[in-house]
Every structure is written in structure tokens, then in C-alpha cells.
Write a protein that holds these residues in place. Sequence first.
Motif, mmCIF file in Angstrom:
data_model
loop_
_atom_site.group_PDB
_atom_site.id
_atom_site.type_symbol
_atom_site.label_atom_id
_atom_site.label_comp_id
_atom_site.label_asym_id
_atom_site.label_seq_id
_atom_site.Cartn_x
_atom_site.Cartn_y
_atom_site.Cartn_z
ATOM 1 N N GLU A 242 -2.398 5.351 2.291
ATOM 2 C CA GLU A 242 -3.263 5.949 3.109
ATOM 3 C C GLU A 242 -3.867 5.095 4.111
ATOM 4 N N PHE A 243 -4.164 3.852 3.810
ATOM 5 C CA PHE A 243 -4.834 3.122 4.791
ATOM 6 C C PHE A 243 -3.854 2.655 5.926
ATOM 7 N N HIS B 39 5.182 4.419 6.195
ATOM 8 C CA HIS B 39 5.767 5.670 6.584
ATOM 9 C C HIS B 39 7.085 6.000 5.786
ATOM 10 N N TYR C 232 3.539 -1.379 8.671
ATOM 11 C CA TYR C 232 3.289 -0.380 9.294
ATOM 12 C C TYR C 232 4.678 0.775 8.938
ATOM 13 N N ILE D 66 -2.494 2.467 -12.117
ATOM 14 C CA ILE D 66 -3.041 1.379 -11.216
ATOM 15 C C ILE D 66 -1.960 1.186 -10.234
ATOM 16 N N VAL D 67 -0.845 1.314 -10.764
ATOM 17 C CA VAL D 67 0.139 1.021 -9.733
ATOM 18 C C VAL D 67 0.313 2.206 -8.796
ATOM 19 N N ARG D 68 0.180 3.384 -9.275
ATOM 20 C CA ARG D 68 0.044 4.699 -8.461
ATOM 21 C C ARG D 68 -1.196 4.679 -7.431
ATOM 22 N N ARG E 294 -1.158 3.706 7.084
ATOM 23 C CA ARG E 294 -0.631 5.015 7.899
ATOM 24 C C ARG E 294 -1.565 5.416 9.043
ATOM 25 N N ASN E 295 -2.831 5.358 8.629
ATOM 26 C CA ASN E 295 -3.928 5.688 9.594
ATOM 27 C C ASN E 295 -4.504 4.693 10.364
ATOM 28 N N VAL E 296 -3.942 3.721 10.624
ATOM 29 C CA VAL E 296 -4.434 2.665 11.568
ATOM 30 C C VAL E 296 -3.410 2.484 12.722
ATOM 31 N N PRO E 297 -3.777 2.116 13.761
ATOM 32 C CA PRO E 297 -2.721 1.865 14.914
ATOM 33 C C PRO E 297 -1.905 0.480 14.277
ATOM 34 N N CYS F 161 -3.314 -2.532 16.151
ATOM 35 C CA CYS F 161 -4.318 -3.059 15.616
ATOM 36 C C CYS F 161 -3.509 -4.126 14.233
ATOM 37 N N LEU F 162 -2.937 -3.666 13.413
ATOM 38 C CA LEU F 162 -2.221 -4.298 12.540
ATOM 39 C C LEU F 162 -1.513 -5.769 13.167
ATOM 40 N N ALA G 32 -2.978 2.007 -6.205
ATOM 41 C CA ALA G 32 -2.823 1.009 -5.437
ATOM 42 C C ALA G 32 -1.610 1.075 -4.492
#
Lengths: 419, 384
Positions: free
Chosen positions: B124-125, B267, B263, B114-116, B127-130, B133-134, B118
Motif C-alpha cells: 500500500e505504501f 505491483h 516499485y 504479522i506477515v500479512r 504502490r502509491n508513491v512515484p 521519488c523512490l 507487513a
Amino acid sequence: MQTFLTEDLAVPPPEPPRPPTAGPADWVRRNLFRSVGDGVVTVVAAIVVGFVVFRFARFLFSTGRWEIVRTNLKLFMVGRYPADELWRIVVALTAVAFVGGLIAGFVARRHVVAGTVAPDQPVTRRLVALVGRLWPLVVGVLLLLFLSSSPGPWLTAAAIVVAAVLGRLAGPYLPRRSAVVLVLGSIVLAAALVWFLTRPVGWDRWGGIMLNLFLATAGITLCFPLGVLLALGRRSKLPLIRAVCIAYIELFRGVPLFVLLLLSAIALGFFIPTWLEPPGLVVRAIVVFTLFTAAYVAEIVRGGLQSLPKGQTEAAQALGLSPVKTTFLIVMPQALRNVIPALVGQFISLFKDTTLAGAAMGFLDALQVANAATAQDAFRGQRLLAESLGFVMLLFWIGCITMSRESQRLERTLGVGTR
Amino acid sequence: MATTTGRPPLWRDVRVLAWTFQIAVVLVVVAIVFWLLDNLRVNSQRLNIPTGFGHLDQPSSFPIPGSDFRQTQPVRDALVEGFQNTLRLAITGIALATVAGVLIGIARLSQNFIVRSAARAYVEFVRNVPLFCLLFVMYGAVVLNAFPRVADSWDVGPVAIVNVRGASTFWFEGGNWKFVVALLSAGIVAFLVARWRSRIADRTGTPGRTGLWALPTAAVVLVVVWIVLGLGATAPEIDGARVTGGITMTPEYFAALAALVIYTSSHVAEIVRGSIQAVPRGQGEAANALALSGFQRLWHVVLPQAMRIGVPPIGNQYLNLAKNSSLAAAISFPELTKVTQLTVANRSPAVPSFALLLGIYLVLSLVISLFVNLANRRLAIVER
């Protein structure tokens, strides 16, 4: 030495490793309840994650009011591009899909000829593999179609798929030496399409995610040659060239992109003579993205060049290749192959950074559409920012995750680190 | 062959060609720069706009919300105020992003499913949005739309009070320098105790337990110095329509900090994961063979080696965070970029203002990369 020891001391051969016991119970024990502490962590984490997932699902299916996205779908996608001219975008996308399919078919054929891919795989299996590869994109397109309230997007999607399939079928029959023609043709096609799309409205009425995609594509295409030249210049033996390149790279890497965009939006007029008309905002944005990203690309390419053993250059020299041929036929292909992940990462970050141009220069790009939509008469004061921004984030996420997954795949195909 | 090979003719001499080429390139670059500067001079004269830095002493004629800055103070002071805000954002952001990033990076390699998962979903979420936006999500959708009004604040006693006007927590009271002295003395004592314990451990071979010794000692020293200097503490309280006491982050600062940390930590987490995986497996197995505990294996064996790989790219992330703090201008947090925009809107000349802005960011970047290089040199393997 090794054999001596084994023979002399007669060490028994090591037992083969025990196969991991399978079964769901064993999986649960190994992954969730390894020890008491692990069990506690599992329970706590499950509660937290369950809560987050529940809230997210509730937002997605129940509390979220997605009407704002449904109503403004065209604004989100193409901004204020005139409705009468939308067919131009359909034509452009279809052409791009056809050429994309053509290139994919051509490359696949070359792989078959080279023997790196088995030729005869059933179509269904290939389709499943393709969907598995591109599932974020597929899900995104289906979602867009589901949100759309007119037949236009359905026809567009159908045209794109048909064009891509036709291209893919035709690609393998291209003559063996078409690679150069394909690359040059793509460049010419890209220029022609830009002309075709800007004819009715000009750049300044472009908007939505289309503008972000266009800025990113233009920036990536233009920054790459400049970045490669800067990397070569930074490793050059000529001291003055090296100094110029280092100064450029460090200058651009040390300042924020947002400030550069603001500067070019506000103060560019000061730096060009009066008889020259200042370029439009989209052109300025592209120039800034190009100059900025080239510095980063240069550093990445330099890393690739440094990772290459010296023997490669020496071997090329021994074969009597000229310095230009050594660089571009021997050194550069290998160096670039080694840095594909980093390059794609930089391009992903450029795609994300195109949102800055909207705020700095006042474009109606996807993010600004999301902000503006919540101020429309129908949606004002209803706290819909989460919905509209969430949709834009989803669009960007699909683009970025697709790029990063494809880069990982390309890395595997090219065998980075294995050859 | 008896022909003497003298120097080749000039147009075939590699050295001559190389220098001609270089000088030509430099001349072109210099010419372009001069052309741009000349255009700047001509255009500025035509529009009667100064090109120097005289505007720094003019009154700024705008207030900065959330500070004691007054309109009559010169532009210079406004920029100093903005720079302080940028530094606050960057330093706090770097510290928090490092902690969060390392934890999430380790969580990505957890043996717990579960930890892994989450941690993976988070990375993955995000890192792939600007980042932009955040930032707007944090400010517009979270802070302004989802945080409660002051009357129904989320109130965790003295620890935190969160509402739409900002987030407050407890803080010290009674002079900045005293606070710094208290922190410094505690830090120095902790360092000395830790060194003493590790020397003993080196000499006798008994476990040093540096942390167990140093941290309590430091806490005692901190309390003693705190009382001796007469420092106090204040906790936030809801006082009608506002929160008093403690220290309060403005909504803009909170949103910018949260977005930057979320953000950048994603990374950093990816870098930490990659660095840990790059440590040879045998190192972890050797630690297991020595019967080290899971924490000891990570802390004494794996992480030190992973840091060697991870420090340069994490340093790049620090640079990115410092530069990305300029995005906070878009939600009107009065950091350096926003202040510069305000000065330009209030009749300061644009080009010198922006030149100064770029210069300051350049210096900031150089200072950060200096620190990163120092850390890198300290961690590098000492070879023969």
C-alpha cells in the motif's frame, strides 16, 4: 437428479457450520501460532517488523530534522507563486470545494430519490463515515496545518470546509435535471479558474504539488475523450481507421514517457514552423501526458467494450437506436463502469508520473523542490534529502491512496460485478 | 411493390460514406505527418543541422564513467554501451522484481497476521508513491547519505561488501563464454534429469522428486565443468580506498535497480494476490482433501492456475520496468537515455538521436511482449 438422490439415499442434512470461536486467545492462536513453524515465523517477523517500525518512528519523532519542510512549506505546496497573489489560489480552492459539495449533495439527493440510500441518517454518523473514508486526506491536511507557521493555511482550510458544507447543503435543492448544467458548469469553471490563476504569473512560475495536481488534472480531463475515441476506432469495422488507431496506441505504449517529455522539451522546435511561437513548457508537458495516457486509456476502454455481451448492442439496435446513441447511451456507460478500477489506476499512475515532467523540463514541481531545498544555504550538506523527499512522498501517497479508496467505493456503489 | 431497388445515391450509400470518411481521416493524418517532417527539414536546413544518421560515426567526445569507453570511440559505440546498461538493468530488474513480487503477493495472503500486515503495508505504501521519488530516495538518501565510507564498509566476507562507492559480491573469473557454457550445461542436465524423473513418476506413480534429483545433479555438473574449463572465482576485498575483486555495482546502478525492483515488485505482488484469489476456492479445498501439504497445494494446484490469470498483467509490468529504466538517466546512470542526452549535448543532432532512441525502446517493448505472449500461449488452457 439432485432431489432423487437426497430422497432415495436419505442423506442427512449437513450440519450447520460451527461458529468460529471468538476471543483474543483464539485469535492469537489462529493468526499467530497455528503451528510450530508458524510460531517461528511470527517471532522472526515480529523482530524484523519491530525493528523497522522502531527505526521509522525514531526517524519521524526524534532523528528527523523537519525544519527543512517547515521553512519551505510554501515552496513545496505552490512553488514560487507570488505571495501577494496567493489569495487567488484560496479563491480557486474555495470555488472548487463549493462545486464539489454541490455535486455531492445533488448526487446524494438523487440516490435518496432512487431509493438506493436511506434518507435520514444522523449528521454525526455521516461525518464519522466521511472521515473514515477520507482519513488519509484529513490526516494530511491536519499535518500541513500543524507544520504551517502562519494563519493563512488555517483560513484557507476553514474557507474550503465552509464552502464544501454550504455546497453540500444547497446541492439537494437543485432541480432534478441539473446534471448536464453541473457538468458543463464545472468545465467552464475549470477554464475560468485556470485563467484566473495564470493571470498574474503565467504557468512557468507555478510549482510545488500544485503544479503536479494541475498537470494530472489537465492530463486526465483531456486524455479521456481521446482515449475513448481511440478505443472505438480500434474496434471499428473500418480497416483504415482501425489501422491508424492501432498504430497510434502501440507506438505510444511502446516508448517511455520520460523520453517523450525530453523530446518535447528539447526538439519540439524542429517540428513547428518558424512563424509559430513554440508553446510553453507546461503546455508541452500537458500535451505529452494527454497523448501518452490516451493510448493506455484506449486499451482499458477497449477491455471494457470487449467485456460487454453482444446482446446489449443488438437490443439497442432492435429498439431502433442510431449507432451513435447505441454507443454512447447503451454500450459506453456499461463498458466504462466495468473498467473504473483500471481507469483510476491509470489516473493514479499519471499523477505519479507528473514528477517526470519536473526533471525532464526543469519545472520546480514538488520533487524538484525537495531536491532543491537540500541545496539551500541553510540546509546544504546536512543530509536532509530523506526528510524533504519523505514529505513529498507523503503528499503523493495521500493523493494516490485517496483516489484508489474512492474508486473502490465508487465501484461498490455502482455495483460492478453484482448486477 | 414492383419498384426495383437499385443502388442508393452516392451520398446515402453506407459503403461509399465509410470509405470516404476513412480516406479523409488517413489523408489528414498523412498531411499532419508530412507537415511535421517538412517543418523538420526546413528548420534543420535553416540551422544547418543534419537530419540523417551520419553522426553515429563521429567521435563521441565524452567518456562514460564506469566502463572502458573512450572519448575517441564513435557515437555508435556509446549507444551500444548504453543499450547494454539498459538491458542489464531491465533483465536483472525483471528477474528480481518477479521473485520479490511473487513472495510478497503470497505473503499478503498468509494466515500469519504479522506477515500479512507487513506485506500489505509495503504494497500500500510503495504502490502509491512515484517511482521517481523512490529513485531519488534510493540514490540520494540511502546510497549517498546512509551507506558507509569505504574504510567502514558493511563487510559480509566474500558474500557482499557495501559502501558508498557501490555494492560488491563474488563473481566468476576467466572468460565470459566459459561461464555461459558452464551455466548452460548445468541447466540442460537439470532439465533432462527433471524430465526423466517426471516420466518415471508418470509411469510408476511414485513421487518424482524432480527438484531433489535435478538440483544436486546440476550443481555437480556445474562444479565439474567449472574445473574442467579452468574457471576461477574472485571475492571482493577492501584494498585501501577502494574495493578490488568480485563484481561491483556502481552506486547509480544499485540505486536504480533497487528503486525499480521495489516499485515493480509491489505491483507484481498485487497482481499475484489478485490472481491467487481468482482461483476458485474449491481448488484449494480439493488439494486439502487430497492431503497435500501447504507448499504442494500452492505449487502444484493454486499457482499454476493463478499464473494463467496473472501472466498478461505481469508482462505489462515487465514492459513498464523496461521503459522505466529510462528514469535512471536522472541519477546519471549511463543507460541508453542518458547516453543519448550526452550525445545530443555533444553536437549530435537532437531529432535523429531521439528518433533512434524511441525506435530502440519500441523494439525492446515488442521483444518483451513477444516473450510474454509466448508464455501466455504456453499457459493457456488447451481447448477443443
